[in-house]
Design a protein around this motif. Structure first.
Motif, PDB file in Angstrom:
ATOM      1  N   MET A   1       0.804  -1.109   0.016  1.00 47.70           N
ATOM      2  CA  MET A   1      -0.071  -0.158   0.007  1.00 47.70           C
ATOM      3  C   MET A   1       0.886   1.100  -0.085  1.00 47.70           C
ATOM      4  O   MET A   1       0.209   2.334  -0.395  1.00 47.70           O
ATOM      5  CB  MET A   1      -0.909   0.029   1.239  1.00 47.70           C
ATOM      6  CG  MET A   1      -2.150  -0.774   1.025  1.00 47.70           C
ATOM      7  SD  MET A   1      -3.388  -0.428   2.158  1.00 47.70           S
ATOM      8  CE  MET A   1      -2.641  -0.621   3.821  1.00 47.70           C
ATOM      9  N   LYS A   2       2.072   1.278   0.406  1.00 47.69           N
ATOM     10  CA  LYS A   2       3.061   2.386   0.667  1.00 47.69           C
ATOM     11  C   LYS A   2       3.295   2.839  -0.749  1.00 47.69           C
ATOM     12  O   LYS A   2       3.559   4.054  -1.138  1.00 47.69           O
ATOM     13  CB  LYS A   2       4.301   2.179   1.657  1.00 47.69           C
ATOM     14  CG  LYS A   2       3.788   2.135   3.049  1.00 47.69           C
ATOM     15  CD  LYS A   2       4.888   1.980   3.846  1.00 47.69           C
ATOM     16  CE  LYS A   2       4.298   1.746   5.306  1.00 47.69           C
ATOM     17  NZ  LYS A   2       5.451   1.686   6.396  1.00 47.69           N
ATOM     18  N   ILE A   3       3.499   1.811  -1.912  1.00 44.45           N
ATOM     19  CA  ILE A   3       3.853   2.167  -3.115  1.00 44.45           C
ATOM     20  C   ILE A   3       2.716   2.848  -3.718  1.00 44.45           C
ATOM     21  O   ILE A   3       2.815   3.971  -4.259  1.00 44.45           O
ATOM     22  CB  ILE A   3       4.195   0.924  -3.972  1.00 44.45           C
ATOM     23  CG1 ILE A   3       5.489   0.338  -3.155  1.00 44.45           C
ATOM     24  CG2 ILE A   3       4.367   1.209  -5.212  1.00 44.45           C
ATOM     25  CD1 ILE A   3       5.794  -0.957  -3.780  1.00 44.45           C
ATOM     26  N   ALA A   4       1.486   2.360  -3.703  1.00 44.10           N
ATOM     27  CA  ALA A   4       0.318   2.886  -4.375  1.00 44.10           C
ATOM     28  C   ALA A   4      -0.318   4.133  -3.723  1.00 44.10           C
ATOM     29  O   ALA A   4      -0.932   5.247  -4.433  1.00 44.10           O
ATOM     30  CB  ALA A   4      -0.585   1.896  -4.347  1.00 44.10           C
ATOM     31  N   PHE A   5       0.031   4.293  -2.225  1.00 44.15           N
ATOM     32  CA  PHE A   5      -0.652   5.423  -1.650  1.00 44.15           C
ATOM     33  C   PHE A   5       0.384   5.805  -0.660  1.00 44.15           C
ATOM     34  O   PHE A   5       0.431   5.567   0.667  1.00 44.15           O
ATOM     35  CB  PHE A   5      -2.086   4.864  -0.848  1.00 44.15           C
ATOM     36  CG  PHE A   5      -3.039   4.608  -1.835  1.00 44.15           C
ATOM     37  CD1 PHE A   5      -3.881   5.465  -2.315  1.00 44.15           C
ATOM     38  CD2 PHE A   5      -3.334   3.139  -2.128  1.00 44.15           C
ATOM     39  CE1 PHE A   5      -4.869   5.078  -3.114  1.00 44.15           C
ATOM     40  CE2 PHE A   5      -4.231   2.864  -2.749  1.00 44.15           C
ATOM     41  CZ  PHE A   5      -5.083   3.744  -3.313  1.00 44.15           C
ATOM     42  N   PRO A   6       1.715   6.499  -1.117  1.00 37.93           N
ATOM     43  CA  PRO A   6       2.832   6.997  -0.513  1.00 37.93           C
ATOM     44  C   PRO A   6       2.293   8.020   0.919  1.00 37.93           C
ATOM     45  O   PRO A   6       3.110   7.850   1.511  1.00 37.93           O
ATOM     46  CB  PRO A   6       3.666   7.459  -1.326  1.00 37.93           C
ATOM     47  CG  PRO A   6       2.852   8.039  -2.541  1.00 37.93           C
ATOM     48  CD  PRO A   6       1.502   6.977  -2.568  1.00 37.93           C
ATOM     49  N   LEU A   7       1.317   8.663   0.712  1.00 39.00           N
ATOM     50  CA  LEU A   7       0.844   9.540   1.845  1.00 39.00           C
ATOM     51  C   LEU A   7      -0.092   9.096   2.802  1.00 39.00           C
ATOM     52  O   LEU A   7      -0.598   9.384   3.740  1.00 39.00           O
ATOM     53  CB  LEU A   7       0.370  10.744   1.169  1.00 39.00           C
ATOM     54  CG  LEU A   7       1.401  11.693   0.325  1.00 39.00           C
ATOM     55  CD1 LEU A   7       0.470  12.976  -0.249  1.00 39.00           C
ATOM     56  CD2 LEU A   7       2.501  12.194   1.004  1.00 39.00           C
ATOM     57  N   GLY A   8      -0.323   7.681   2.559  1.00 39.69           N
ATOM     58  CA  GLY A   8      -1.490   6.983   3.445  1.00 39.69           C
ATOM     59  C   GLY A   8      -2.910   7.131   3.017  1.00 39.69           C
ATOM     60  O   GLY A   8      -2.907   7.606   1.723  1.00 39.69           O
ATOM     61  N   GLY A   9      -3.656   7.005   4.065  1.00 37.57           N
ATOM     62  CA  GLY A   9      -5.153   7.286   3.530  1.00 37.57           C
ATOM     63  C   GLY A   9      -5.920   6.147   3.166  1.00 37.57           C
ATOM     64  O   GLY A   9      -7.173   6.069   3.443  1.00 37.57           O
ATOM     65  N   MET A  10      -5.291   5.203   2.577  1.00 35.77           N
ATOM     66  CA  MET A  10      -6.012   4.048   2.256  1.00 35.77           C
ATOM     67  C   MET A  10      -5.606   2.926   3.150  1.00 35.77           C
ATOM     68  O   MET A  10      -4.499   2.514   3.340  1.00 35.77           O
ATOM     69  CB  MET A  10      -5.746   3.530   0.568  1.00 35.77           C
ATOM     70  CG  MET A  10      -6.338   2.200   0.219  1.00 35.77           C
ATOM     71  SD  MET A  10      -8.111   2.494   0.273  1.00 35.77           S
ATOM     72  CE  MET A  10      -8.560   3.407  -1.050  1.00 35.77           C
TER      73      MET A  10
END
Length: 99
Positions: A1-10
């Motif tokens: 998830m950190k690759i697709a959503f680096p700022l978090g939130g998902m």
């Protein structure tokens, strides 16, 4: 998830919700769920397309606004429409009469 959503939130739960809404394609291998960055990109496009105008607003429709007086604000109480804020406060602070 950190690759697709680096700022978090998902979160994982969020991805599962999108899977259940058929917006995210997953592959199940050995009882575990996997997806690709391309599928996440497709999911993001689908979510963007559904974003639109809010379902509700505190602003009155134009036809209703034309008929309301300027003293009525959305969300204000009808009982104090003709009363200023200072008059309402003074009325509330006035001691009650004993019967």
């Amino acid at each position: 998830m950190k690759i697709a959503f680096p700022l978090g939130g998902m979160t994982v739960a969020g991805l599962r919700r999108e899977r259940d809404r058929n917006r995210l394609i997953i592959e199940k291998i050995a009882g575990k769920e996997f997806t690709t960055l391309a599928h996440i990109g497709r999911m993001r496009e689908l979510c963007r397309e559904e974003a639109g105008a809010p379902d509700f607003s505190s602003r009155l429709p134009a036809t209703t606004r034309a008929h309301k007086t300027l003293t009525m604000q959305p969300g204000s109480s009808e009982t104090t429409a003709g009363m200023s804020a200072q008059a309402a406060l003074q009325k509330r602070l006035r001691p009650r009469r004993k019967s």
